[in-house]
Design a protein around this motif. Structure first.
Motif, PDB file in Angstrom:
ATOM      1  N   UNK A  19       0.834  -1.419   0.482  1.00  0.00           N
ATOM      2  CA  UNK A  19       0.422  -0.088   0.414  1.00  0.00           C
ATOM      3  C   UNK A  19       0.999   1.051   0.181  1.00  0.00           C
ATOM      4  N   UNK A  20       1.739   0.923   0.431  1.00  0.00           N
ATOM      5  CA  UNK A  20       3.174   2.612   0.722  1.00  0.00           C
ATOM      6  C   UNK A  20       3.745   2.718  -0.946  1.00  0.00           C
ATOM      7  N   UNK A  21       3.574   1.186  -0.844  1.00  0.00           N
ATOM      8  CA  UNK A  21       4.737   1.630  -2.543  1.00  0.00           C
ATOM      9  C   UNK A  21       5.995   0.640  -1.792  1.00  0.00           C
ATOM     10  N   UNK A  22       6.748   0.442  -0.842  1.00  0.00           N
ATOM     11  CA  UNK A  22       7.762   0.166  -0.466  1.00  0.00           C
ATOM     12  C   UNK A  22       8.052  -1.132  -0.105  1.00  0.00           C
ATOM     13  N   UNK A  23       7.154  -1.938  -0.799  1.00  0.00           N
ATOM     14  CA  UNK A  23       7.272  -3.597  -0.670  1.00  0.00           C
ATOM     15  C   UNK A  23       8.094  -3.903  -1.818  1.00  0.00           C
ATOM     16  N   UNK A  24       9.350  -4.534  -1.321  1.00  0.00           N
ATOM     17  CA  UNK A  24      10.041  -6.093  -2.539  1.00  0.00           C
ATOM     18  C   UNK A  24       9.446  -5.939  -4.043  1.00  0.00           C
ATOM     19  N   UNK A  25       9.845  -5.992  -4.968  1.00  0.00           N
ATOM     20  CA  UNK A  25       9.855  -6.131  -5.988  1.00  0.00           C
ATOM     21  C   UNK A  25       9.438  -7.466  -5.943  1.00  0.00           C
ATOM     22  N   UNK A  26       8.455  -7.585  -6.989  1.00  0.00           N
ATOM     23  CA  UNK A  26       8.562  -9.704  -7.189  1.00  0.00           C
ATOM     24  C   UNK A  26       7.338 -10.035  -5.897  1.00  0.00           C
ATOM     25  N   UNK A  27       6.936  -9.557  -4.912  1.00  0.00           N
ATOM     26  CA  UNK A  27       6.817  -9.946  -4.249  1.00  0.00           C
ATOM     27  C   UNK A  27       7.909 -10.617  -3.359  1.00  0.00           C
ATOM     28  N   UNK A  28       8.668 -10.095  -2.410  1.00  0.00           N
ATOM     29  CA  UNK A  28       9.627 -10.639  -2.009  1.00  0.00           C
ATOM     30  C   UNK A  28      10.942 -11.093  -2.338  1.00  0.00           C
ATOM     31  N   UNK A  29       9.990 -11.808  -3.318  1.00  0.00           N
ATOM     32  CA  UNK A  29      11.512 -13.101  -4.488  1.00  0.00           C
ATOM     33  C   UNK A  29      13.205 -12.814  -4.696  1.00  0.00           C
ATOM     34  N   UNK A  30      13.724 -13.054  -4.628  1.00  0.00           N
ATOM     35  CA  UNK A  30      15.457 -12.548  -4.265  1.00  0.00           C
ATOM     36  C   UNK A  30      15.723 -13.328  -5.889  1.00  0.00           C
ATOM     37  N   UNK A  31      16.156 -12.628  -6.355  1.00  0.00           N
ATOM     38  CA  UNK A  31      16.489 -12.628  -7.503  1.00  0.00           C
ATOM     39  C   UNK A  31      18.136 -12.703  -7.591  1.00  0.00           C
ATOM     40  N   UNK A  32      19.522 -13.743  -8.646  1.00  0.00           N
ATOM     41  CA  UNK A  32      20.663 -13.568  -9.037  1.00  0.00           C
ATOM     42  C   UNK A  32      21.084 -12.666  -8.071  1.00  0.00           C
ATOM     43  N   UNK A  33      20.669 -10.891  -8.451  1.00  0.00           N
ATOM     44  CA  UNK A  33      21.221  -9.692  -7.738  1.00  0.00           C
ATOM     45  C   UNK A  33      21.274 -10.137  -6.217  1.00  0.00           C
ATOM     46  N   UNK A  34      20.135 -10.404  -5.597  1.00  0.00           N
ATOM     47  CA  UNK A  34      19.732 -10.260  -3.939  1.00  0.00           C
ATOM     48  C   UNK A  34      20.572 -11.702  -3.336  1.00  0.00           C
ATOM     49  N   UNK A  35      20.689 -12.349  -4.226  1.00  0.00           N
ATOM     50  CA  UNK A  35      21.807 -13.781  -3.593  1.00  0.00           C
ATOM     51  C   UNK A  35      23.533 -13.469  -3.687  1.00  0.00           C
ATOM     52  N   UNK A  36      23.664 -12.768  -4.918  1.00  0.00           N
ATOM     53  CA  UNK A  36      25.161 -12.712  -4.968  1.00  0.00           C
ATOM     54  C   UNK A  36      25.803 -11.135  -4.388  1.00  0.00           C
ATOM     55  N   UNK A  37      24.599 -10.272  -4.374  1.00  0.00           N
ATOM     56  CA  UNK A  37      24.813  -8.524  -2.990  1.00  0.00           C
ATOM     57  C   UNK A  37      24.634  -9.024  -2.080  1.00  0.00           C
ATOM     58  N   UNK A  38      23.718 -10.506  -1.609  1.00  0.00           N
ATOM     59  CA  UNK A  38      23.838 -10.296   0.428  1.00  0.00           C
ATOM     60  C   UNK A  38      24.918 -11.456   0.299  1.00  0.00           C
ATOM     61  N   UNK A  39      25.711 -12.120  -0.278  1.00  0.00           N
ATOM     62  CA  UNK A  39      26.394 -13.080   0.131  1.00  0.00           C
ATOM     63  C   UNK A  39      27.869 -13.135  -1.012  1.00  0.00           C
TER      64      UNK A  39
END
Length: 194
Positions: A121-141
């Protein structure tokens, strides 16, 4: 019964000194440590074939299960990259390093789904419903993966043992920092004021 040894007493054993099952004398221990030091410098950069095979089998099975079950924590590409990361971590740090990263994924996924409707509602949710992509996997690890590789490549004796321990500490520190950042962000989005 005991047999006399010029340096130390050994228990009589069917195994010769220097092999598993027999206690080593200080001199044999020193000689063996020297051989292991040379061996570490030449061989231990690669994970054992048994651990690497286990890493491939476990992460391959989990990738297939995630692909078939249509899980929502990772995108399909993110799932493939997570399987590659998991294989690297299991092969280098064993199940303990792999489990640390898995716990990060589970906890951060739960935090991302916390009050998901309000975040949308506020427009601050993670894209794709919170599903993490390759950029999130390698960005985190990515830093954690680098520390895991350093842990494998550094020899484990002498002064290098300290660097090897620092690589393990770097892995844990990286994962803890990223988890803290993710939790602070997601909890702040869920309960913070606009």
């Amino acid at each position: 019964t005991l047999i006399r040894c010029p340096l130390r007493r050994l228990r009589r054993s069917a195994v010769t000194p220097g092999h598993s099952g027999a206690r080593l004398t200080p001199r044999l221990r020193h000689q063996r440590a020297g051989r292991e030091r040379r061996l570490d410098m030449n061989v231990t950069w690669a994970p054992s074939s048994g651990r690497a095979l286990t890493a491939v089998l476990v992460n391959g099975a989990l990738w297939a299960l995630g692909f078939v079950s249509r899980q929502r924590a990772l995108t399909q590409a993110g799932l493939l990259h997570a399987a590659a990361l998991g294989t690297l971590l299991w092969a280098s740090l064993g199940w303990a390093g792999w489990t640390t990263c898995l716990l990060f994924l589970v906890i951060s996924s739960i935090a991302t789904r916390l009050k998901q409707d309000r975040k949308e509602q506020l427009g601050i949710a993670e894209k794709r419903g919170g599903a993490r992509g390759p950029e999130n996997v390698w960005g985190a690890a990515a830093v954690a993966a680098l520390c895991a590789l350093l842990h494998v490549w550094l020899p484990g004796t002498g002064a290098s043992a300290r660097w090897k321990a620092l690589a393990r500490l770097g892995f844990l520190t990286s994962m803890a920092t990223k988890l803290g950042d993710t939790l602070a962000t997601e909890i702040g989005k869920a309960y913070g004021r606009k």
